[in-house]
Design a protein around this motif. Structure first.
Motif, PDB file in Angstrom:
ATOM      1  N   ASN A 290      92.924 138.953  24.480  1.00 45.09           N
ATOM      2  CA  ASN A 290      92.981 137.682  25.199  1.00 45.09           C
ATOM      3  C   ASN A 290      93.705 137.798  26.534  1.00 45.09           C
ATOM      4  N   HIS A 291      94.658 138.714  26.630  1.00 49.01           N
ATOM      5  CA  HIS A 291      95.450 138.852  27.852  1.00 49.01           C
ATOM      6  C   HIS A 291      94.715 139.626  28.946  1.00 49.01           C
ATOM      7  N   PHE A 292      94.066 140.722  28.577  1.00 48.11           N
ATOM      8  CA  PHE A 292      93.473 141.605  29.591  1.00 48.11           C
ATOM      9  C   PHE A 292      92.066 141.150  29.951  1.00 48.11           C
ATOM     10  N   ASP A 293      91.751 141.267  31.244  1.00 51.02           N
ATOM     11  CA  ASP A 293      90.432 140.871  31.738  1.00 51.02           C
ATOM     12  C   ASP A 293      89.353 141.855  31.300  1.00 51.02           C
TER      13      ASP A 293
ATOM     14  N   GLU B  67      97.294 144.874  37.249  1.00 54.19           N
ATOM     15  CA  GLU B  67      98.104 145.159  36.066  1.00 54.19           C
ATOM     16  C   GLU B  67      97.343 146.147  35.195  1.00 54.19           C
TER      17      GLU B  67
ATOM     18  N   ARG C 183      85.613 137.347  23.493  1.00 55.28           N
ATOM     19  CA  ARG C 183      86.071 138.314  24.499  1.00 55.28           C
ATOM     20  C   ARG C 183      85.431 139.688  24.336  1.00 55.28           C
TER      21      ARG C 183
ATOM     22  N   ARG D 251      94.762 141.599  18.862  1.00 54.41           N
ATOM     23  CA  ARG D 251      93.900 140.498  19.302  1.00 54.41           C
ATOM     24  C   ARG D 251      94.490 139.824  20.551  1.00 54.41           C
ATOM     25  N   ALA D 252      95.806 139.726  20.613  1.00 52.86           N
ATOM     26  CA  ALA D 252      96.461 139.134  21.788  1.00 52.86           C
ATOM     27  C   ALA D 252      96.161 139.937  23.047  1.00 52.86           C
ATOM     28  N   ASP D 253      96.094 141.264  22.923  1.00 48.69           N
ATOM     29  CA  ASP D 253      95.735 142.096  24.081  1.00 48.69           C
ATOM     30  C   ASP D 253      94.344 141.742  24.583  1.00 48.69           C
TER      31      ASP D 253
ATOM     32  N   ARG E   2      93.778 142.309  35.210  1.00 43.81           N
ATOM     33  CA  ARG E   2      94.555 142.938  34.127  1.00 43.81           C
ATOM     34  C   ARG E   2      93.631 143.872  33.378  1.00 43.81           C
TER      35      ARG E   2
ATOM     36  N   SER F 196      94.177 135.943  41.124  1.00 42.39           N
ATOM     37  CA  SER F 196      95.241 136.635  40.395  1.00 42.39           C
ATOM     38  C   SER F 196      94.881 138.105  40.232  1.00 42.39           C
TER      39      SER F 196
END
Length: 158
Positions: A80-83, A36, A104, A76-78, A5, A2
């Protein structure tokens, strides 16, 4: 695999991180890379605002369009979303690590060293400087994004 990010992080998300985001988006598209990219700030006082007018001006001269940008605060969601979350300086590195989930925190790193830039270690904040400070940021963004692309390729992330 994938698309990686990547998130660029500075204090207010109106100068450094939106610039690096825009340069990365443009250079990665030119290189045909599926990545991304986004940017955030650790502070919330500029949330919803466009990029700093001085940064927009010097970026425009360099062929970089910051007009679509609107500042956002890191969540916090960011984390978890971004690598990877690339902090522009040590203060934002600590703040970013404090915001994301504990598991993370290792994904929040100092940007310039990760991108292979040895000097300066921190991406300077041009906010209180003149136009020449902003112009130097554009040159540093171009140089660092090239190093970022090279590292992503070398590490097999793209």
């Amino acid at each position: 695999m994938s698309a990686p990010r990547l998130l660029f992080l500075c204090l207010g998300n109106i100068c450094r991180s939106p610039l690096v985001e825009a340069v990365a988006r443009q250079r990665m598209a030119e290189a045909g890379l599926d990545v991304e990219v986004a940017s955030r700030g650790t502070g919330n006082w500029h949330a919803g605002n466009p990029a700093d007018a001085r940064m927009c001006e010097v970026a425009h001269v360099a062929g970089i369009d910051l007009s679509p940008h609107r500042a956002r605060q890191l969540s916090r969601a960011d984390g978890n979303h971004f690598d990877l979350v690339f902090a522009m300086d040590e203060d934002n590195l600590r703040e970013g690590q404090a915001i994301v989930d504990a598991v993370r925190r290792d994904n929040v790193v100092l940007y310039l060293p990760w991108a292979g830039v040895s000097e300066p270690r921190e991406f300077p904040d041009p906010y209180y400087g003149g136009l020449e400070s902003f112009t130097r940021c554009v040159a540093l963004a171009e140089r660092s994004v090239q190093g970022l692309i090279e590292r992503l390729k070398r590490d097999g992330l793209v």
